[in-house]
Design an enzyme around this catalytic site. Structure first.
Site, mmCIF file in Angstrom:
data_model
loop_
_atom_site.group_PDB
_atom_site.id
_atom_site.type_symbol
_atom_site.label_atom_id
_atom_site.label_comp_id
_atom_site.label_asym_id
_atom_site.label_seq_id
_atom_site.Cartn_x
_atom_site.Cartn_y
_atom_site.Cartn_z
ATOM 1 N N ASP A 67 0.811 -1.208 0.000
ATOM 2 C CA ASP A 67 0.000 0.000 0.000
ATOM 3 C C ASP A 67 0.847 1.262 0.000
ATOM 4 O OD1 ASP A 67 -2.242 -1.552 -0.003
ATOM 5 O OD2 ASP A 67 -2.685 -1.313 2.125
ATOM 6 N N ARG A 75 5.053 17.965 22.759
ATOM 7 C CA ARG A 75 3.992 18.584 23.552
ATOM 8 C C ARG A 75 2.660 18.572 22.800
ATOM 9 N NH1 ARG A 75 5.846 24.188 26.118
ATOM 10 N NH2 ARG A 75 3.947 23.731 27.313
ATOM 11 N N ARG A 99 -7.720 20.162 22.527
ATOM 12 C CA ARG A 99 -6.334 19.969 22.943
ATOM 13 C C ARG A 99 -6.062 18.483 22.917
ATOM 14 N NH1 ARG A 99 -3.647 22.595 28.257
ATOM 15 N NH2 ARG A 99 -3.435 24.292 26.756
ATOM 16 N N ALA A 145 -6.737 6.543 10.432
ATOM 17 C CA ALA A 145 -8.015 6.964 11.004
ATOM 18 C C ALA A 145 -8.672 5.822 11.781
ATOM 19 C CB ALA A 145 -8.951 7.465 9.900
ATOM 20 N N SER A 198 -7.117 3.283 13.261
ATOM 21 C CA SER A 198 -6.334 3.066 14.477
ATOM 22 C C SER A 198 -6.653 4.103 15.544
ATOM 23 C CB SER A 198 -4.831 3.108 14.151
ATOM 24 O OG SER A 198 -4.482 2.091 13.243
#
Length: 298
Positions: free
Chosen positions: A66, A168, A185, A201, A203
């Site tokens: 893929d 972060r 967030r 997406a 996963s």
């Protein structure tokens, strides 16, 4: 007739199959161009592919998994040239099984004994800090700026906006076609096509979507809330991600089909919409999507 062959040059089986296929095409009097998948990186010039496309390519045969198909689609996915993938990788959700042999599969495709699937792809537009946003209703920027190729990208599977090198979490606003959904967030956001719904997406908790669907899927990554859900959009919707809320030390990183997108300044806004022209994938002895999904995921 001219055939473009793209092989995963790090896979010995794919390399052997490419040499066999090249010999077969030559005996049939067909012209071909052979390209290594390592030459299809965002950082390469793609001279071989561009020359083949300029000469007129009837079909592209991809020998690999893929990932090799995604790299190929990035170069030819909006040209209308169909892609026949033959799996020499692991999952092979986009490719055909190689069990019947490369010659049999390609000869069937040349005879028209395959099914063409029109797959939605993504157009990704990025606005960086210090730049005028041509999509902003309050902006005076000319709409011609929207077509700046340096800020427009292609993906067949998905765009992933994730945490930067410092690790972060990032702050961002999510809107769809101008309607604000939420300020979030977390680790970021994945915007996928139906084709990409079975990849990153999925996963991240997104739904399995049949490949004929023309809308998009927006999936927040590890959001700091109990109320976040994946959103499936209509075909003409635009997913908007506002990163102007993000502090400078929390710089976001963008990946289109796994390839890193680099910019000279922090990303301020990202717009993701359905591409104007679909990508054509060819299916040999087509296995149904749900049958394949049942085998792979259940």
């Amino acid at each position: 007739m001219h055939i473009l062959i793209v092989r995963n040059n790090s896979n010995s089986q794919a390399v052997d199959a490419s040499l066999l296929l090249a010999t077969y095409l030559a005996t049939q009097g067909l012209e071909y161009t052979l390209v290594d998948s390592s030459d299809l990186s965002c950082r390469c010039d793609h001279e071989g592919v561009n020359a083949a496309l300029a000469a007129g390519v009837a079909m592209t045969v991809v020998l690999g998994g893929d990932g090799t198909i995604l790299r190929t689609a990035r170069q030819i996915g909006t040209s209308g040239v169909p892609i026949l993938g033959i799996n020499f990788g692991r999952l092979g959700f986009l490719a055909n099984s190689s069990d019947d042999g490369v010659i049999a599969i390609v000869s069937s495709a040349l005879a028209g004994d395959v099914v063409a699937e029109q797959r939605t792809n993504l157009r990704i537009d990025v606005v960086c800090a210090g730049e005028v946003d041509p999509w902003d209703d309050d902006s005076d920027a000319a709409m011609a700026d929207v077509d700046d190729p340096a800020r427009s990208f292609f993906a067949l599977n998905e765009l992933a906006v994730t945490r930067g090198a410092n690790g972060r979490i990032i702050d961002f606003g999510l809107s769809i076609s101008g309607d604000h959904i939420a300020d979030m967030r977390g680790d970021g956001l994945v915007v996928a096509t139906a084709t990409g719904s079975t990849a990153y997406a999925l996963s991240a908790g997104g739904p399995l979507v049949a490949p004929g669907f023309n809308g998009l899927v927006a999936v927040p990554l590890a959001p700091h809330t109990l109320h976040s859900r994946a959103i499936v959009t209509a075909a003409n919707d635009v997913v908007e991600m506002d990163l102007s809320l993000n502090c400078d030390p929390r710089e976001a990183t963008l990946f289109a089909d796994g390839e890193l997108l680099t910019f000279d300044a922090p990303v301020k806004r990202v717009y993701v919409a359905r591409g104007t022209a679909p990508t054509t994938l060819l299916r040999y002895q087509r296995e149904g999507f749900y049958e394949h999904a049942a085998k792979v995921f259940f």
